[in-house]
Design an enzyme around this catalytic site. Sequence first.
Site, PDB file in Angstrom:
ATOM      1  N   CYS A  15       0.705  -1.272  -0.055  1.00 20.48           N
ATOM      2  CA  CYS A  15       0.043   0.076  -0.049  1.00 20.48           C
ATOM      3  C   CYS A  15       0.735   1.277  -0.027  1.00 20.48           C
ATOM      4  O   CYS A  15       1.987   1.136   0.184  1.00 20.48           O
ATOM      5  CB  CYS A  15      -0.865   0.161   0.971  1.00 20.48           C
ATOM      6  SG  CYS A  15      -0.092   0.220   2.796  1.00 20.48           S
ATOM      7  N   CYS A  18       3.414   1.626   3.088  1.00 18.58           N
ATOM      8  CA  CYS A  18       4.380   0.771   2.743  1.00 18.58           C
ATOM      9  C   CYS A  18       5.528   1.584   1.998  1.00 18.58           C
ATOM     10  O   CYS A  18       6.732   1.650   2.312  1.00 18.58           O
ATOM     11  CB  CYS A  18       4.137  -0.420   2.168  1.00 18.58           C
ATOM     12  SG  CYS A  18       3.165  -1.558   2.961  1.00 18.58           S
ATOM     13  N   ASP A 414      -2.248  29.514 -29.277  1.00 21.36           N
ATOM     14  CA  ASP A 414      -1.141  30.210 -30.126  1.00 21.36           C
ATOM     15  C   ASP A 414      -1.690  29.959 -31.542  1.00 21.36           C
ATOM     16  O   ASP A 414      -2.906  29.213 -31.674  1.00 21.36           O
ATOM     17  CB  ASP A 414       0.311  29.356 -30.193  1.00 21.36           C
ATOM     18  CG  ASP A 414       1.038  30.069 -31.308  1.00 21.36           C
ATOM     19  OD1 ASP A 414       1.243  31.264 -31.450  1.00 21.36           O
ATOM     20  OD2 ASP A 414       1.717  29.380 -31.944  1.00 21.36           O
ATOM     21  N   ASP A 599       2.701  25.053 -29.929  1.00 24.37           N
ATOM     22  CA  ASP A 599       3.601  24.004 -30.711  1.00 24.37           C
ATOM     23  C   ASP A 599       4.621  23.413 -29.951  1.00 24.37           C
ATOM     24  O   ASP A 599       5.422  22.507 -30.340  1.00 24.37           O
ATOM     25  CB  ASP A 599       3.686  24.343 -32.020  1.00 24.37           C
ATOM     26  CG  ASP A 599       4.729  25.511 -32.037  1.00 24.37           C
ATOM     27  OD1 ASP A 599       5.608  25.867 -31.151  1.00 24.37           O
ATOM     28  OD2 ASP A 599       5.200  26.127 -32.970  1.00 24.37           O
ATOM     29  N   ASP A 603       6.882  28.492 -28.426  1.00 24.68           N
ATOM     30  CA  ASP A 603       5.855  28.532 -27.170  1.00 24.68           C
ATOM     31  C   ASP A 603       6.505  28.096 -25.811  1.00 24.68           C
ATOM     32  O   ASP A 603       5.592  28.150 -24.957  1.00 24.68           O
ATOM     33  CB  ASP A 603       4.437  28.162 -27.651  1.00 24.68           C
ATOM     34  CG  ASP A 603       3.813  28.869 -28.772  1.00 24.68           C
ATOM     35  OD1 ASP A 603       4.065  29.987 -28.825  1.00 24.68           O
ATOM     36  OD2 ASP A 603       3.374  28.179 -29.689  1.00 24.68           O
TER      37      ASP A 603
END
Length: 706
Positions: A15, A18, A414, A599, A603
């Site tokens: 879990c 742990c 953009d 892109d 940017d």
Amino acid sequence: MANDIVELKVEGMTCNNCAASLNKFLERKGLEEVYVNFQTKEVRYRETASGIDREKVRQGIHKLGFSVVDEDSDAKGPWWTLERKLLVSAIFTFPLLMYHFFMMAGVELVIMENYWFQMALCLPPFVIGFLHFGRSALSSLKGGVPNMDVLIFVGSTAAFVYSLVGTLLWEANYIFYETSATIVTLVLVGNWLEKRAVEQTTTAIGELTKLQVETARKIMPSGAVVTLKREEVKVGDTLLVNEGDKVPLDGQILEGEAAVDESMLTGESLPVNKSAGDQVIGASVIVGGSVKMEVTAAGRDTVLSQMIELVKTAQQDKPDIQRLADKISAIFVPVVLSIALLTLLLGHFVFGLAFGQALMNAIAVLVISCPCAMGLATPTAVMVGVGRLARNGILVKGGQTLEVFSRVKKVVFDKTGTLTTGDFRIRHIEYHQPDEAQANALIYKLEQHSSHPIAQSLLREMASRVNGVAVELQEVEELKGRGLQARDQHGHTIRLGSDRMLPPQVAGEPGALYLIENDTLLATITLADDIKADAAETVAYLKSQGKSAVLLSGDQEAKVAEVAGYLGIEEYYGAQLPEQKLERIAALSAQGPTAMVGDGINDAPALAKATVGVSLSNASQVAIQSAQIILLNGKLEYLRKAFGISEHTVLTIKQNLFWAFAYNIVAIPIAAMGFLNPMWGALFMAFSDVVVIGNSIRLRYKRIKS
């Protein structure tokens, strides 16, 4: 060697607690960049000069109750598995449990009335539980994060010890061996179900890992083709990839043409036609044709490796919604132990219950409690959600990104390459001198010396207009922000660029390109950048979801206004310099969670500045570094999928946490009041984790509208 990244596979973690205890241990020992994932069993850290060596790390992990699996060891793992522990425990628990039910029905079994015989049957399950849960409980206490196994260990041990006292006194009211054995067996059943369910949440990692190609065919300088392991291939090597083969690593095609299936990486279902100069992604499939390619990325730098790494580390970055659960989980076990003790003391001394009954109520409180469900609520949902996104070619950096992205109300786009194709076409050429062929040849020759996207588009379009006319140019130079300049064989100055290149006496307009010989205007070129087919649909989708679209571009105001008008975007900003873009993004982000879609190359600063950066770049390293969400196929329509899956992942987390909290709030008082037998408590507790994980797995197949 110091500063190396060490990767280990560790068994025994069940879990989040742990993983947290192991994480704390490694950080205390001076190690950096510690990453522990109980679902994938991975432990990773960076060695430092002040940190302990690898052997001491292994010893420390073992002392915490976990085991390091060596790569060279038997792939089948340890013999004494959870499944075998469960089988042995169930065999010895079954007769005890059946006898308990027979007694309730009034049926007597003489042999089972011997308490020593009952103890003999209970002993194997108890020892298995004592070692299995005791070691985990002790390690969690050492790590300062007590887990569920502390409660199970205390409950089963209390029942066994109390029964042992009853055996020594030969007192029937003290005998609860079936309770001790059943608690251990049912919790092991729950752990087994949880283990199988968790494995289903990590299938995305397995699917991506299986995509990796084991071997590659390298073309040697002599022309011979040799087969190498993937790890032996280096950047710059030339590989041969034939029809039906997987592309071994990222690269660029040198020769040949092929139809490439990139669906498992980008989510794009149709094959993509590629030829010399095009990029190919490792693990994509050549469905037609054959190519020679040069390797451009290997090892951890490939797109597939980046995808696997992002999926693996997704749960490390916890959403804000998990912080409350983490705080409660940290104090949950001590609180439950206190409630159990009060249940015992108040039940016996205040409400007059027999000590045995009060003890059973206290044990029921211990075994019905389930802090693991709270710990599993977020990571399992995030793992499934991120995995589903990855299968669609959408990479997400962590659970916090998913949560923030689901709350985004403003999306900034953009223009060039994002809402428009970025492939410019010639709308019109106006010739101001009679020799059109000469003008075309000059344009074609000049643009060969530029790598600008507009130049590449012009080259493609002008290739068919040259008509065999050849020109010679010398001293070609690119004037940044203006255009190109050169001299022809007659000594004339030839310029091609924006209106800034025009002589003072000639009027121009922004956005057009001009071809000039000395001070004479030869041609005016008007360009058009097509809007992407899915741009309008994406903007409409955002509006339907109550989100607003913003257009932010460095292009001329008039062109930006034209695109915004066509797409129905009301808020737009044109002629923005890079620093102005950052200011705009900062201002919008201050108003509320804002996503920036670009892109991923020019940017990058804006993507990093936004609340959430979304890159449309196809496999750009800059995109992966600067954005939080990467759409590998470069399609805007996948932005809708990203929103849909993110929102449903957060919804799943909320459902899981609601169940985890509600279950404990209702179950603990019922157990404390004596309305719940410890055996039933163990059964309900065992399945509470499975409910949480099952709800997360449901996200994998859930139909999501986008």
